[in-house]
Motif scaffolding. Structure first.
Motif, mmCIF file in Angstrom:
data_model
loop_
_atom_site.group_PDB
_atom_site.id
_atom_site.type_symbol
_atom_site.label_atom_id
_atom_site.label_comp_id
_atom_site.label_asym_id
_atom_site.label_seq_id
_atom_site.Cartn_x
_atom_site.Cartn_y
_atom_site.Cartn_z
ATOM 1 N N LYS A 1 13.067 5.217 7.111
ATOM 2 C CA LYS A 1 13.822 3.976 7.323
ATOM 3 C C LYS A 1 12.979 2.949 8.094
ATOM 4 N N ASP A 2 12.265 3.428 9.127
ATOM 5 C CA ASP A 2 11.438 2.512 9.929
ATOM 6 C C ASP A 2 10.216 2.027 9.147
ATOM 7 N N VAL A 3 9.691 2.909 8.285
ATOM 8 C CA VAL A 3 8.465 2.581 7.545
ATOM 9 C C VAL A 3 8.794 1.702 6.329
ATOM 10 N N GLU B 1 7.737 -4.354 13.502
ATOM 11 C CA GLU B 1 8.109 -3.500 14.646
ATOM 12 C C GLU B 1 7.649 -2.051 14.456
ATOM 13 N N THR B 2 7.318 -1.650 13.212
ATOM 14 C CA THR B 2 6.863 -0.274 12.957
ATOM 15 C C THR B 2 5.342 -0.173 12.979
ATOM 16 N N VAL C 1 -0.297 2.283 13.232
ATOM 17 C CA VAL C 1 -1.659 1.774 13.254
ATOM 18 C C VAL C 1 -2.608 2.829 13.843
ATOM 19 N N ASN C 2 -3.795 2.921 13.309
ATOM 20 C CA ASN C 2 -4.844 3.884 13.713
ATOM 21 C C ASN C 2 -4.618 5.316 13.245
#
Ligand code: ATP
Ligand code: MG
Length: 303
Positions: free
Chosen positions: A12-14, A95-96, A101-102
């Motif tokens: 959901k966040d992605v 916001e995700t 990242v990284n």
């Protein structure tokens, strides 16, 4: 658990479909050919995932794999790699992004060959246990009189099955690998795995690390039938890294990988148990070992 430890990532966040969740990685579909391959901070040992994660581990595995992919591209330009880019797909909600990242790679999706392609330059772990019992490794007879952690005359290919969740990988003979993959493909996997290992071994040795063994995974390019190197490569999760300075034949070695954690699990009777939480100092020591491996191998300070 410190908030900088990421052990779960929600679809959901992605904003992408999650197509698989491994012991360490979560895999999302970007499009039909492309995956977002995300390393969490989860750690597994003896095929069980621990309750708490190791801060920074996911990013470290991704960045170290990327370092090796660059080297492989230079040294073995004929080998296809699954890595497309370390950047995030543009659709990831702002916001995700800090969560991903990284620690993420966009990779080409391939059918994965159903074996783990393990190469050993030194005799340790399950290979040492089998040799001690029967003088063989994956059913292959080795020279008599080898001692624990001894360097092998030449590196050997010791494939294993890829176990389903909850099962254990099983070492198999070359003949069995030939039956599973077909002789021709198995021969190519063996040859390429040995070549990769030898390149990495020589590189790491100059930086004070002995690569005792490591595991590769390959896919096949559906169009050309060529091998594609997939998954993570030459990380402390997929390899045994030893300190060259303190290497001594005849005993277990000081290592920059999960061995410290495995030894802790064994000595506390937690080996193979579900639901184990690592004490803070064991998690911290493990993080330090991973960091040292990264720094030695890349020559860069870990942020
Ligand atoms: P472990 O590494 O501890 O054995 P695992 O096998 O469950 O755990 P993870 O590292 O958590 O693996 O997840 C990675 C999964 O993604 C593996 O099953 C691997 O075979 C698969 N994979 C790697 N690269 C690709 C790719 N390019 N296309 C499709 N699947 C891939
Ligand atoms: Mg894996």
């Amino acid at each position: 658990m410190p908030s900088d430890v990421v052990v779960e990532i929600n679809a959901k966040d992605v904003g992408l479909e999650k197509i698989a969740s491994g012991k360490v990685r979560e895999i999302f579909k970007v499009d039909d050919e492309t995956l977002l391959f995300v390393a969490t901070d989860r750690i597994s040992a003896y095929d069980v995932v621990l309750e708490n994660g190791i801060s920074g581990k996911g990013a470290l595995l991704t960045q170290l794999s990327a370092h090796w992919f660059d080297l492989i591209r230079t040294h073995i330009p004929s080998l296809q790699l699954h890595l497309i880019s370390l950047s995030l797909p543009p659709t990831i909600p702002p916001e995700t992004q800090p969560l991903l990242v990284n620690r993420s790679m966009q990779v080409r999706r391939h059918p994965i060959l159903p074996i783990e392609s393990i190469v050993r330059g030194y005799i340790t772990g399950s290979a040492w246990a089998e040799y001690r019992a029967s003088g063989t490794v994956n059913g292959m007879r080795l020279a008599a009189g080898l001692r624990e952690s001894q360097k092998l005359e030449t590196a050997i290919w010791t494939p294993s099955t890829k176990a389903e969740a909850g099962e254990h990988d099983e070492n198999i003979s070359k003949e069995r690998a030939g039956e599973i993959l077909g002789e021709e493909v198995a021969g190519r996997v063996e040859g390429m795995s040995l070549r990769l290992y030898e390149m990495a071994r020589d590189y790491a040795e100059k930086r004070g690390i002995l690569i005792a063994d490591t595991k590769f995974e390959f896919g096949l390019d559906a169009q050309t039938n060529e091998l594609v190197l997939v998954d993570e490569v030459l990380t402390p999760d997929s390899s045994r890294f030893w300190s060259a300075e303190s290497y001594v034949v005849g005993r277990s070695q000081q290592s920059y990988d999960k061995q410290y954690l495995r030894d802790w699990l064994t000595s506390t009777g937690n080996r193979g148990k579900e639901g184990v939480t690592l004490p803070e100092d064991v998690a911290r020591r493990t993080a330090e070992k991973y960091t040292e491996a990264y720094e030695r191998l890349t020559g860069k300070a870990w942020p």
